[in-house]
Scaffold this active site. Sequence first.
Site, PDB file in Angstrom:
ATOM      1  N   LYS A 161      18.000  26.478  22.992  1.00 36.09           N
ATOM      2  CA  LYS A 161      18.849  27.032  21.927  1.00 36.09           C
ATOM      3  C   LYS A 161      19.613  28.217  22.474  1.00 36.09           C
ATOM      4  O   LYS A 161      19.154  28.874  23.415  1.00 36.09           O
ATOM      5  CB  LYS A 161      17.979  27.515  20.759  1.00 36.09           C
ATOM      6  CG  LYS A 161      18.734  27.641  19.448  1.00 36.09           C
ATOM      7  CD  LYS A 161      18.925  26.290  18.828  1.00 36.09           C
ATOM      8  CE  LYS A 161      19.447  26.339  17.432  1.00 36.09           C
ATOM      9  NZ  LYS A 161      19.147  25.072  16.743  1.00 36.09           N
TER      10      LYS A 161
HETATM   11  N1  GLU Z   1      21.905  22.682  16.016  1.00 41.98           N
HETATM   12  C1  GLU Z   1      21.390  21.408  15.649  1.00 41.98           C
HETATM   13  C2  GLU Z   1      19.866  21.458  15.509  1.00 41.98           C
HETATM   14  O1  GLU Z   1      19.295  22.485  15.252  1.00 41.98           O
HETATM   15  C3  GLU Z   1      21.878  20.308  16.582  1.00 41.98           C
HETATM   16  C4  GLU Z   1      21.500  20.464  18.019  1.00 41.98           C
HETATM   17  C5  GLU Z   1      22.164  19.454  18.947  1.00 41.98           C
HETATM   18  O2  GLU Z   1      22.875  18.591  18.488  1.00 41.98           O
HETATM   19  O3  GLU Z   1      21.935  19.594  20.155  1.00 41.98           O
HETATM   20  O4  GLU Z   1      19.202  20.458  15.562  1.00 41.98           O
END
Ligand code: GLU
Length: 419
Positions: free
Chosen positions: A107
């Site tokens: 993240k």
């Molecule tokens: N931000 C989204 C999540 O928390 C998508 C992450 C992604 O597509 O890599 O799952």
Amino acid sequence: MTANGMSPFEAVNHFFRRAAELEQLSDDAIDVMCGTYREIQAQIAVPRDDGSMLVTNGYRVQHNGARGPYKGGIRYHPDADLDEVRALASLMTWKTALVDIPFGGAKGGVQVDASELSQKELERVTRRYTDQIGLVIGPTRDIPAPDMNTNAQTMSWIVDQYGRKNGHTTQIVTGKPVELGGSWGREEATGRGVIITMDEAVKELGYTDPSEVRVAIQGFGNVGSWAARIAVDHGYRVVAISDVNGGVHRDAGIDIDKAVHHVKETGSVIELPGTEPVDNDDLIELDVEALIPAALGEVITMDNVDRIQADLIIEAANHPVTPLADDTLKDRGCLVVPDILANAGGVIVSYYEWVQNNQEIRWEHADVNHRLEKKLRESYRQCRDFQHDHEDDHLSFREAAFALAVDRVVRVAELRGYL
Ligand code: GLU
């Protein structure tokens, strides 16, 4: 620290440790997975439009890469800090494993209030951040995506900035605009997934007609607004919606197309004609059958859990329920569909986008939706089967989901010789 004395990363690790106990993991394996593989904290210093400097922090945390390249979004938020980004990175590890896509968990975050920045300032922040994390991302290493307050435009700047040094690399991020290699269906994928998992839960609770299910949705950003639209398409009665400014309530059901139009005109759901005002705290406690927190984390805590009336909570946001509140909900028999399943639609279609980019082809919209639906229904059933197979352990749905995910990560880590 949260109100319940645990930081967000400690809270996710609390869920992980329960799964680790069930799976009888070694202390060494637990130590590895309660930490992170790599963390970047980088200074982001860029000029503002008025000539002054904006100086803040950017982060990228890679939690676990046993199952494949690191994967996870980037959020722009004033409260983004290392602990929160660690928590969200670890949730991505469990999420990608639970829905069985070949990625690890990561993240990113930048500590800014995006609503206070101009487009040009956001572009500068994004380009600088891309340079700062440029050495650890890559189409087979770590693939970012949108999260809170970032979107397809943010991803376009990353493609451009990364491409300047490395040559054009479409699959460096997912969640791109369709014109720049994005996938049909990615924009609404998280919201669609939320409602697909709600369909499964509602069936299980014995409702025969979705119009019997009154739904309150907290948050009307990308995830909340799409979840609301798709909920109405599936026949549910959406009775309350909200955004950062407050919310609106109408027991007979809100016309979501009108709400979307109203937001376009005024910038908020508040004062939507024909509705009553309700604030964000009260929305969580409304007399409804289903509650969808689709905004910030930690909105259901020991302070309000006793006043929650819904028997079904679908976690569209990441980490909306603190561990102690989760125990209370379990004791009360409230079904909580956990974030790592309920909001996995986004990363599932991110995976489809990456596959299409690698093959240099584009699937049709209906094809993407069909694959998403099949994948999520299957994942829901696998969690439920795991829960039934461990009947004697009295697992909540979340505990079953975590245990299944941890099991999959450990299996691959062992095969690769990590553990
Ligand atoms: N931000 C989204 C999540 O928390 C998508 C992450 C992604 O597509 O890599 O799952």
